[in-house]
Design an enzyme around this catalytic site. Sequence first.
Site, PDB file in Angstrom:
ATOM      1  N   LYS A   1       0.871  -1.185   0.000  1.00  0.00           N
ATOM      2  CA  LYS A   1       0.000   0.000   0.000  1.00  0.00           C
ATOM      3  C   LYS A   1       0.908   1.235   0.000  1.00  0.00           C
ATOM      4  O   LYS A   1       1.508   1.587   1.005  1.00  0.00           O
ATOM      5  CB  LYS A   1      -0.910  -0.011   1.229  1.00  0.00           C
ATOM      6  CG  LYS A   1      -1.606   1.327   1.543  1.00  0.00           C
ATOM      7  CD  LYS A   1      -2.520   1.803   0.424  1.00  0.00           C
ATOM      8  CE  LYS A   1      -3.222   3.109   0.795  1.00  0.00           C
ATOM      9  NZ  LYS A   1      -2.288   4.275   0.859  1.00  0.00           N
TER      10      LYS A   1
ATOM     11  N   GLY B   1       6.660   4.845   8.256  1.00  0.00           N
ATOM     12  CA  GLY B   1       5.801   6.020   8.244  1.00  0.00           C
ATOM     13  C   GLY B   1       5.878   6.773   9.557  1.00  0.00           C
ATOM     14  O   GLY B   1       6.865   6.693  10.285  1.00  0.00           O
ATOM     15  N   SER B   2       4.806   7.489   9.863  1.00  0.00           N
ATOM     16  CA  SER B   2       4.786   8.370  11.028  1.00  0.00           C
ATOM     17  C   SER B   2       4.299   7.643  12.272  1.00  0.00           C
ATOM     18  O   SER B   2       3.645   6.598  12.200  1.00  0.00           O
ATOM     19  CB  SER B   2       3.872   9.571  10.757  1.00  0.00           C
ATOM     20  OG  SER B   2       2.516   9.148  10.698  1.00  0.00           O
TER      21      SER B   2
ATOM     22  N   GLU C   1       8.825   1.117  11.408  1.00  0.00           N
ATOM     23  CA  GLU C   1       9.981   2.002  11.277  1.00  0.00           C
ATOM     24  C   GLU C   1       9.430   3.416  11.124  1.00  0.00           C
ATOM     25  O   GLU C   1       8.869   3.776  10.093  1.00  0.00           O
ATOM     26  CB  GLU C   1      10.840   1.611  10.067  1.00  0.00           C
ATOM     27  CG  GLU C   1      12.222   2.241  10.101  1.00  0.00           C
ATOM     28  CD  GLU C   1      12.481   3.163   8.938  1.00  0.00           C
ATOM     29  OE1 GLU C   1      12.675   4.370   9.184  1.00  0.00           O
ATOM     30  OE2 GLU C   1      12.497   2.693   7.795  1.00  0.00           O
TER      31      GLU C   1
ATOM     32  N   CYS D   1      13.497   9.978   7.530  1.00  0.00           N
ATOM     33  CA  CYS D   1      13.106   9.624   8.894  1.00  0.00           C
ATOM     34  C   CYS D   1      14.270   9.736   9.864  1.00  0.00           C
ATOM     35  O   CYS D   1      14.088  10.090  11.028  1.00  0.00           O
ATOM     36  CB  CYS D   1      12.495   8.222   8.933  1.00  0.00           C
ATOM     37  SG  CYS D   1      13.537   6.946   8.202  1.00  0.00           S
TER      38      CYS D   1
ATOM     39  N   GLU E   1       9.237  16.282  15.067  1.00  0.00           N
ATOM     40  CA  GLU E   1       9.771  15.962  13.739  1.00  0.00           C
ATOM     41  C   GLU E   1       9.165  16.902  12.704  1.00  0.00           C
ATOM     42  O   GLU E   1       7.952  16.958  12.537  1.00  0.00           O
ATOM     43  CB  GLU E   1       9.466  14.514  13.373  1.00  0.00           C
ATOM     44  CG  GLU E   1      10.107  14.100  12.056  1.00  0.00           C
ATOM     45  CD  GLU E   1       9.835  12.657  11.693  1.00  0.00           C
ATOM     46  OE1 GLU E   1      10.756  11.989  11.203  1.00  0.00           O
ATOM     47  OE2 GLU E   1       8.691  12.199  11.896  1.00  0.00           O
TER      48      GLU E   1
END
Length: 490
Positions: free
Chosen positions: A185, A237-238, A259, A295, A400
Amino acid sequence: MTDSGRDAMTELREYSNLIGGELRPASGGGTLESVDPATGEVWATIPRSTAEDAAAAVAAARAAFPRWSGMPAAGRAHYLRKVAAVFAENARELAELETRDNGRIISETAKRDLPGMTYLWNSAAAECAAAVEGRSVDFGPSSLGVTRREPYGVTLGIIPWNSPISTFSAKAAFALAAGNTVIIKPAEQATASTLRVGELLREVLPAGVLNIVSGLGEEAGDPLVRSRGVDKISLTGSVHTAKIITRASADSLKPLALELGGKSPNIVFADADLDKAAPGVTTQAIFTANAGQICYGGSRILIQRPVYDEMIFRMKALAERIRLGDPMSMETTMGPIVSREQYERVVSYLEIGAKEGAELVFGGRSGAAVVDDDRYAGGYWVEPTLFATGDNSLRICQEEIFGPVAVVIPFDTEEEALALANDSVYGLAAGVWTNSLGTAQRMFRNLETGTVWVNTFRKVMFPLEGVKDSGYGHDSVMAYTREKSGLFEI
């Protein structure tokens, strides 16, 4: 890409899902627009998939699993080497698509990303045999204990927009090598390059082994996460997305690998080689080719006071050489922010930093003012920006930003540097610049991060695994298998 090459791509492209070996539009006919972040203009459409498309992908992956998992390891390795060849043969096209889709400049996608993918898929092929290895334990003349590695089944890889092809490959290659079938996805902000990979791999992999479903998270991603037909999920992702996925997957208790974000400290000691440290904390770590959208970007720069002024001087000089502009030009050194939404988020932190009282060392501008070419006036541009403060509690130090915005903080002692570095909810990576082996070893041991780079930064290693709010788990062949034990009484 030349101007003529960019002009050739002005016709609106249409991309499709890959489900069960077929290229399909969304079941409801919906589409989403893909925007070129360098210009702000629509250049392609992608499927706006539904729960029906998600269910179809799960069904296809489950149907393909017995044959794929039952194939000898050498057979799977053969297929993965063919995939590596596809990446090598189509490297330039895929690099240009990645650049057009998310603004990551062509020198990065063509020279670093795509060659790396050929290597990654070949490496995964070489590890296929390890995924089926087991152990034996002799419990006596009539008892034998054995273990074997088994694939999970259907794995779901949810990938981000900052490096789609790289994260697609890490999740798909290792999972396939272990005998799983895969659903990917992609993030809706940058999907086209991944869907084009699907078109190419449709001709290589057996039907249903790899499936790609695009769309919004709540419409396509959520049904995939909740499906009992999905056996493992890997997200890059977040933290926000990870929490949504964790809650959504709770009913089926499937294993997760997450992650997530970072606020990586990049620490320069007074004994460091400043010729290496200066680019190491700027163009290597945060003022990068994809505008700091990494990231593990080194967005907190900690500098020991004896070299603080000299480092600031060097960092300014390097920032002044950064060239924003056409991402398809090899002369460009930094691209745009991926989307308007992310652009507005990054710009908001420029305002937050000023309101918090941080000193603006350089940068701070955004929009058309930072590019010279009118063709890119509508793009999402933010110039390299550095704030200075002595207060690590500021929002620009703790949250972030995911853009080319960093903060520099002076320190006096090793203990102070360590305390500042660990004063964060994140723990993905850190950088240390020193010529003292003892300092390097102590920092490596005591930094609360999953990865520590010493006298370098952003050389990705596998596994890349975080601690604290940066997540847990990683992508590797063995991580996509589970161990089964058996005891034989004879």
